[in-house]
Design a protein around this motif. Structure first.
Motif, PDB file in Angstrom:
ATOM      1  N   PHE A 119       0.841  -1.207   0.000  1.00 11.35           N
ATOM      2  CA  PHE A 119       0.000   0.000   0.000  1.00 11.35           C
ATOM      3  C   PHE A 119       0.866   1.244   0.000  1.00 11.35           C
ATOM      4  N   TYR A 120       0.431   2.240  -0.763  1.00  7.76           N
ATOM      5  CA  TYR A 120       1.159   3.505  -0.867  1.00  7.76           C
ATOM      6  C   TYR A 120       0.196   4.641  -0.561  1.00  7.76           C
ATOM      7  N   CYS A 121       0.677   5.570   0.266  1.00 14.55           N
ATOM      8  CA  CYS A 121      -0.142   6.717   0.625  1.00 14.55           C
ATOM      9  C   CYS A 121       0.197   7.874  -0.321  1.00 14.55           C
ATOM     10  N   GLY A 122      -0.758   8.290  -1.113  1.00  8.61           N
ATOM     11  CA  GLY A 122      -0.533   9.365  -2.072  1.00  8.61           C
ATOM     12  C   GLY A 122      -1.559   9.273  -3.172  1.00  8.61           C
ATOM     13  N   SER A 123      -1.279   9.970  -4.254  1.00  7.62           N
ATOM     14  CA  SER A 123      -2.274  10.064  -5.331  1.00  7.62           C
ATOM     15  C   SER A 123      -1.967   9.129  -6.507  1.00  7.62           C
ATOM     16  N   PHE A 124      -3.031   8.513  -7.018  1.00  7.78           N
ATOM     17  CA  PHE A 124      -2.889   7.680  -8.225  1.00  7.78           C
ATOM     18  C   PHE A 124      -2.979   8.519  -9.503  1.00  7.78           C
ATOM     19  N   VAL A 125      -3.352   9.800  -9.375  1.00 11.55           N
ATOM     20  CA  VAL A 125      -3.546  10.626 -10.582  1.00 11.55           C
ATOM     21  C   VAL A 125      -2.175  11.002 -11.147  1.00 11.55           C
ATOM     22  N   PRO A 126      -1.845  10.509 -12.340  1.00 13.76           N
ATOM     23  CA  PRO A 126      -0.503  10.750 -12.872  1.00 13.76           C
ATOM     24  C   PRO A 126      -0.278  12.210 -13.241  1.00 13.76           C
ATOM     25  N   GLU A 130      -2.153  15.194 -20.438  1.00  8.50           N
ATOM     26  CA  GLU A 130      -2.686  16.300 -21.230  1.00  8.50           C
ATOM     27  C   GLU A 130      -4.141  16.559 -20.817  1.00  8.50           C
ATOM     28  N   ASP A 131      -4.516  17.787 -20.706  1.00  3.51           N
ATOM     29  CA  ASP A 131      -5.891  18.184 -20.352  1.00  3.51           C
ATOM     30  C   ASP A 131      -6.302  17.784 -18.938  1.00  3.51           C
ATOM     31  N   LEU A 132      -5.323  17.484 -18.044  1.00  2.00           N
ATOM     32  CA  LEU A 132      -5.685  17.049 -16.697  1.00  2.00           C
ATOM     33  C   LEU A 132      -6.511  18.115 -15.967  1.00  2.00           C
ATOM     34  N   ALA A 133      -6.112  19.379 -16.124  1.00  5.13           N
ATOM     35  CA  ALA A 133      -6.831  20.444 -15.412  1.00  5.13           C
ATOM     36  C   ALA A 133      -8.302  20.457 -15.827  1.00  5.13           C
ATOM     37  N   GLU A 134      -8.533  20.259 -17.125  1.00  2.00           N
ATOM     38  CA  GLU A 134      -9.917  20.254 -17.607  1.00  2.00           C
ATOM     39  C   GLU A 134     -10.660  19.007 -17.112  1.00  2.00           C
ATOM     40  N   LEU A 135      -9.968  17.851 -17.172  1.00  2.00           N
ATOM     41  CA  LEU A 135     -10.580  16.609 -16.686  1.00  2.00           C
ATOM     42  C   LEU A 135     -10.925  16.715 -15.210  1.00  2.00           C
ATOM     43  N   ALA A 136     -10.043  17.395 -14.460  1.00  5.00           N
ATOM     44  CA  ALA A 136     -10.218  17.496 -13.007  1.00  5.00           C
ATOM     45  C   ALA A 136     -11.493  18.239 -12.644  1.00  5.00           C
ATOM     46  N   THR A 137     -11.960  19.090 -13.557  1.00  3.18           N
ATOM     47  CA  THR A 137     -13.190  19.830 -13.247  1.00  3.18           C
ATOM     48  C   THR A 137     -14.400  18.891 -13.249  1.00  3.18           C
ATOM     49  N   ASP A 148       1.823  12.412  -7.771  1.00  2.00           N
ATOM     50  CA  ASP A 148       1.520  10.975  -7.796  1.00  2.00           C
ATOM     51  C   ASP A 148       2.602  10.135  -7.101  1.00  2.00           C
ATOM     52  N   VAL A 149       2.278   8.845  -6.902  1.00  2.00           N
ATOM     53  CA  VAL A 149       3.168   7.955  -6.129  1.00  2.00           C
ATOM     54  C   VAL A 149       3.943   6.952  -6.985  1.00  2.00           C
ATOM     55  N   TYR A 150       3.868   7.071  -8.304  1.00  2.00           N
ATOM     56  CA  TYR A 150       4.450   6.013  -9.143  1.00  2.00           C
ATOM     57  C   TYR A 150       5.962   5.890  -8.972  1.00  2.00           C
ATOM     58  N   HIS A 151       6.625   7.029  -8.733  1.00  2.00           N
ATOM     59  CA  HIS A 151       8.076   6.960  -8.529  1.00  2.00           C
ATOM     60  C   HIS A 151       8.383   6.154  -7.272  1.00  2.00           C
ATOM     61  N   GLU A 152       7.605   6.404  -6.213  1.00  2.00           N
ATOM     62  CA  GLU A 152       7.798   5.676  -4.943  1.00  2.00           C
ATOM     63  C   GLU A 152       7.528   4.171  -5.123  1.00  2.00           C
ATOM     64  N   ILE A 153       6.514   3.855  -5.902  1.00  2.00           N
ATOM     65  CA  ILE A 153       6.203   2.437  -6.157  1.00  2.00           C
ATOM     66  C   ILE A 153       7.343   1.784  -6.946  1.00  2.00           C
ATOM     67  N   ILE A 178      -7.638   8.845 -17.599  1.00  2.00           N
ATOM     68  CA  ILE A 178      -6.234   8.701 -17.183  1.00  2.00           C
ATOM     69  C   ILE A 178      -5.702   7.308 -17.547  1.00  2.00           C
ATOM     70  N   PHE A 179      -6.604   6.313 -17.500  1.00  2.00           N
ATOM     71  CA  PHE A 179      -6.214   4.957 -17.921  1.00  2.00           C
ATOM     72  C   PHE A 179      -5.845   4.969 -19.408  1.00  2.00           C
ATOM     73  N   ASP A 180      -6.673   5.595 -20.211  1.00  2.00           N
ATOM     74  CA  ASP A 180      -6.427   5.652 -21.652  1.00  2.00           C
ATOM     75  C   ASP A 180      -5.133   6.421 -21.942  1.00  2.00           C
ATOM     76  N   ALA A 181      -4.874   7.468 -21.126  1.00  2.00           N
ATOM     77  CA  ALA A 181      -3.681   8.294 -21.367  1.00  2.00           C
ATOM     78  C   ALA A 181      -2.394   7.564 -20.989  1.00  2.00           C
ATOM     79  N   ARG A 182      -2.422   6.737 -19.939  1.00  2.00           N
ATOM     80  CA  ARG A 182      -1.172   6.222 -19.390  1.00  2.00           C
ATOM     81  C   ARG A 182      -0.996   4.705 -19.318  1.00  2.00           C
ATOM     82  N   ALA A 183      -2.068   3.947 -19.395  1.00  2.00           N
ATOM     83  CA  ALA A 183      -1.905   2.489 -19.265  1.00  2.00           C
ATOM     84  C   ALA A 183      -1.287   1.912 -20.541  1.00  2.00           C
ATOM     85  N   ALA A 184      -0.766   0.693 -20.426  1.00  2.00           N
ATOM     86  CA  ALA A 184      -0.204   0.011 -21.603  1.00  2.00           C
ATOM     87  C   ALA A 184      -1.327  -0.465 -22.513  1.00  2.00           C
ATOM     88  N   ASN A 185      -0.988  -0.610 -23.763  1.00  2.00           N
ATOM     89  CA  ASN A 185      -1.935  -1.200 -24.702  1.00  2.00           C
ATOM     90  C   ASN A 185      -2.315  -2.597 -24.206  1.00  2.00           C
TER      91      ASN A 185
END
Ligand SMILES: C[S@@+](CC[C@H](N)C(=O)[O-])C[C@H]1O[C@@H](n2cnc3c(N)ncnc32)[C@H](O)[C@@H]1O
Length: 204
Positions: A119-126, A130-137, A148-153, A178-185
């Motif tokens: 378990f990691y304490c932090g954010s999963f939002v990478p 692109e367009d994160l600010a707009e998505l966040a609304t 985000d916590v990916y570096h720590e993981i 975010i899945f579409d933007a960053r996950a593997a094919n």
């Protein structure tokens, strides 16, 4: 890139859960109830999913050989039960949760039941989507401000094969974006949709 929908049949509800998984679920539900009644400040964004249905959906995914690998991540892991069920099913399993008290509860439960989940304490939002600010609304129940916590993981989003999340109503498109933007094919995203059950998509 696009997301391909994979229908999860209602018949998954007939899949029997291993005894060890039932024990985890019963213990977790007892702990969640007492945590909620403990008098500490309420964590408003936390609601638990249907753990049994998650376990059945995971078994169905594995039985149908839909996975491209064995790395699992829960985005907003709450009490960590889905992460632990995935670990018990043989996956290399990680939960990311922004509320420290929930991470502590998850670690205690995993330790007490000798379940090998991280378990990691932090954010999963990478960062840098692109367009994160707009998505966040579009979301009110996801913290989009923290780093985000990916570096720590030590892993990036495209290292995971199966993602799981329980978005609040109307917020699943944020998780898909975010899945579409960053996950593997070919990675899979499973989301719990309350009364509508489990929803599964593959990145293609
Ligand atoms: C609806 S709950 C689901 C909990 C768990 N996945 C389950 O199904 O039982 C959503 C969780 O996401 C957490 N959360 C919200 N924003 C987050 C973020 N940016 N990073 C990590 N966790 C987050 C909340 O604290 C909450 O525990």
């Amino acid at each position: 890139m696009a997301l391909q929908s994979i229908e999860v049949p209602d018949s998954i509800k007939q899949i029997a859960m291993p005894k060890q998984a039932e024990t985890l679920i019963d213990d977790a539900i007892r702990r969640i109830e007492s945590f909620m009644l403990s008098g500490q400040a309420v964590i408003e964004n936390f609601v638990r999913c249907d753990f049994q249905l998650f376990g059945q959906a995971l078994s169905w995914i594995q039985q149908n050989h839909l996975l491209t690998g064995s790395r699992f991540i829960e985005l907003g892991s709450g009490f960590g039960v889905a992460t632990m069920l995935a670990a018990m099913s043989g996956m290399e399993s990680v939960g990311v949760e922004i509320e420290p008290r929930l991470v502590e509860q998850s670690e205690n439960l995993a330790d007490d039941l000798h379940i090998d989940a991280q378990f990691y304490c932090g954010s999963f939002v990478p960062r840098n989507v692109e367009d994160l600010a707009e998505l966040a609304t579009e979301v009110q129940n996801v913290d989009t401000q923290e780093g985000d916590v990916y570096h720590e993981i030590g892993l990036e989003m495209d290292d995971f094969d199966l993602f799981f999340a329980f978005p609040w109503p109307g917020e699943h498109t944020f998780f898909e974006a975010i899945f579409d933007a960053r996950a593997a094919n070919a990675a899979l995203l499973l989301t719990y949709r309350g009364r509508d059950g489990m929803n599964l998509v593959r990145k293609i």
